[in-house]
Motif scaffolding. Structure first.
Motif, short mmCIF file in Angstrom:
data_model
loop_
_atom_site.label_atom_id
_atom_site.label_comp_id
_atom_site.label_asym_id
_atom_site.label_seq_id
_atom_site.Cartn_x
_atom_site.Cartn_y
_atom_site.Cartn_z
N ASN A 75 3.53 -2.08 6.89
CA ASN A 75 3.44 -1.99 5.43
C ASN A 75 3.28 -0.56 4.94
O ASN A 75 3.63 -0.24 3.80
N TYR A 76 2.71 0.31 5.78
CA TYR A 76 2.26 1.61 5.30
C TYR A 76 3.01 2.78 5.95
O TYR A 76 3.49 2.68 7.08
N MET A 331 -3.57 4.08 1.36
CA MET A 331 -2.71 3.23 2.18
C MET A 331 -1.36 3.16 1.45
O MET A 331 -1.13 2.29 0.59
N GLU A 332 -0.47 4.09 1.76
CA GLU A 332 0.78 4.24 1.01
C GLU A 332 1.82 3.23 1.47
O GLU A 332 2.15 3.15 2.66
N ILE A 333 2.34 2.45 0.53
CA ILE A 333 3.35 1.45 0.84
C ILE A 333 4.65 2.12 1.27
O ILE A 333 5.13 3.05 0.64
N LYS A 334 5.22 1.61 2.33
CA LYS A 334 6.42 2.20 2.94
C LYS A 334 7.70 1.63 2.32
O LYS A 334 7.77 0.45 1.98
N ILE A 362 0.97 2.74 -4.03
CA ILE A 362 -0.16 1.96 -3.51
C ILE A 362 -0.23 0.61 -4.21
O ILE A 362 0.16 0.45 -5.36
N ALA A 446 0.19 -5.65 1.91
CA ALA A 446 -1.27 -5.45 2.02
C ALA A 446 -2.04 -6.77 2.08
O ALA A 446 -3.19 -6.83 1.68
#
Length: 486
Positions: A75-76, A331-334, A362, A446
């Motif tokens: 996710n990140y 927690m940076e979304i990819k 995020i 997340a």
């Protein structure tokens, strides 16, 4: 296996205090256990203690939702993960000290919860119904939830520490534990273990039907503001019987049974359970009007209207704080650009992901809201099962017989999230499952459930513009120590 002395360990009521202010008991030894179970209120405390354990950071308060499992799901953005344990998990290096400590914490806490659950079950199965305020009705409800919790926790162990049925090697992996205080027993093959999960869920569902499906108590199931918010429904017998969406109630157990049947590749049975949920018409998707506010702090950050089962932790903002306040990074979304290709109106992109002050994508799900009403209502919720999953399960189960209905159901789930483009009417099974995975990648941002979807299908993990073949890495290593202490 060797085990330390097991105590019924139920912390004080901090995590549940907003909706259950009456909880006060903190037993730490056998005498206090016996005192606890002398009253009906004591059984209530013990049951809420199980949910509290499941909501801790080592389980669904972090690692099994937005933490470890979301990292495994890719996710990140890897380079922005600040925890070395998470970096190791993102590279599927399970044996490092940081990663193995997370895995060990999950293992220990799940077995701790199972032991406490078995203690409750052994006592309540022979308890006099007259001890409880609602007599047999309440006894059945508590016992039904306990069976469902036991099945839930042991199913989580199976999904983590044994192969999925699609790659089952017929070896034995785990013990299905049903006795207290012992946790010893015979290790079982995956199929036999799943049979016991299903048996417990069927027991739980049958017991819970005597409460959650009858008047006047069914009213508490029929609207999200009764299920998910601290509101008393008409004729509610008291606070313990409110907010059923934060308990493994009848409908959550039905949804969980659908999940387990699908995992076991029992598609017809999975379809039956999923359809029961979809056709009861008590559940609907969170409307755009609750998500589209200009002020992010005013938005329904957990999209709680369509949660079927949520855990609850009043300290969730504290647990998530270091990962969402910028001090230790975000927690940076990819892969946000490709993730929503063709569906720019999708609410999960338009409203549920925002830019941080340093322009990182995020999720708002775990971000602390400054709106006090939103904070009180949304922050403690920990989504575990959503309505969308029932559409995924039903569609996959029916596709071979009625692909049109399967596509319609997936379209309904997408429409509920604001997608305006309908799916093509001619899809192969592989193409259909690809569309399910595409939607699940958005839905489970997340929340930790995506890894299990990949594992169940033995599908490569999607990592931006590449894929990762996990193979044996889908199975977490059982911790080296055979000592589980409580």
């Amino acid at each position: 296996m060797k085990y330390g002395k097991i105590y019924l360990f139920i912390l004080a009521v901090v995590l549940f205090s907003s909706c259950n202010d009456w909880l006060t008991v903190t037993p730490q030894n056998k005498t206090q256990e016996d005192d606890l179970f002398k009253t009906g209120d004591g059984y209530r405390v013990a049951l809420n203690g199980l949910y509290q354990q499941m909501s801790e950071s080592s389980l669904y308060g972090q690692e099994l939702t937005w933490g470890f499992m979301s990292v495994l799901s890719q996710n990140y953005v890897y380079d922005n993960l600040k925890s070395q344990g998470y970096k190791d998990a993102g590279a599927y290096e399970y044996g490092t000290s940081g990663c193995s400590s997370i895995i060990d914490g999950i293992w220990r806490k799940l077995y701790n919860t199972i032991a406490n659950c078995n203690n409750l079950l052994q006592r309540i199965e022979t308890e006099n119904p007259g001890l409880f305020e609602l007599k047999e009705l309440e006894r059945n409800m508590i016992m039904g939830e306990a069976y469902s919790i036991r099945a839930f926790c042991q199913f989580e162990l199976l999904r983590l520490f044994a192969p999925a049925p699609v790659t089952d090697d017929k070896k034995v992996y785990l013990v299905y534990v049903t006795e207290y205080p012992t946790l010893v027993g015979k290790k079982l093959p995956v199929t036999d273990y799943l049979d016991l999960v299903i048996d417990d869920l069927k027991k739980g569902k049958n017991l819970l039907a005597t409460f959650d499906t009858i008047e006047p108590y069914v009213v508490g199931e029929q609207a999200y503001w009764f299920r998910m918010e601290c509101n008393s429904y008409p004729s509610s017998p008291g606070a313990f019987f409110n907010v059923r969406g934060t308990h493994l109630d009848y409908y959550a157990t039905t949804a969980l049974l659908a999940r387990v049947y699908q995992y076991a590749n029992m598609q017809e049975l999975a379809l039956k359970e999923a359809r029961e949920v979809l056709e009861c018409e008590y559940f609907d998707f969170t409307p755009e009007s609750q998500l589209s506010m200009d002020q992010v702090n005013d938005r329904n950050q957990k999209a709680h209207c369509d949660i079927m089962f949520s855990l609850f932790n009043n300290q969730e903002n504290k647990i998530a704080e270091s990962h969402y306040n910028g001090i230790a990074g975000f927690m940076e979304i990819k892969d946000m650009t490709n993730l929503f290709t063709g569906d720019g109106d999708d609410y999960r992109k338009a409203y549920m992901v925002i830019k941080s002050y340093d322009s990182k994508d995020i999720s708002i799900k775990w971000r602390e809201s400054s709106n006090q009403e939103v904070f009180n209502q949304q922050n403690p919720l920990i989504p575990v099962i959503r309505l969308s999953e029932m559409y995924y399960i039903a569609g996959e189960a029916i596709f071979d017989k009625d692909p049109g209905q399967a596509i319609d159901w997936l379209d309904e789930a997408r429409l509920g999230r604001g997608c305006k483009t309908r799916l093509p009417r001619e899809l192969t099974k592989a193409q259909y499952l690809g569309r399910v995975i595409q939607d699940a990648r958005r839905e489970y941002i997340a929340e930790g459930q995506l890894f299990y979807l990949y594992k169940r299908l033995n599908h490569p993990v999607i990592d931006g513009d590449k894929t990762i073949e996990l193979g044996a890495k889908f199975v977490l290593p059982i911790p080296d120590s055979d000592l589980v202490s409580f």
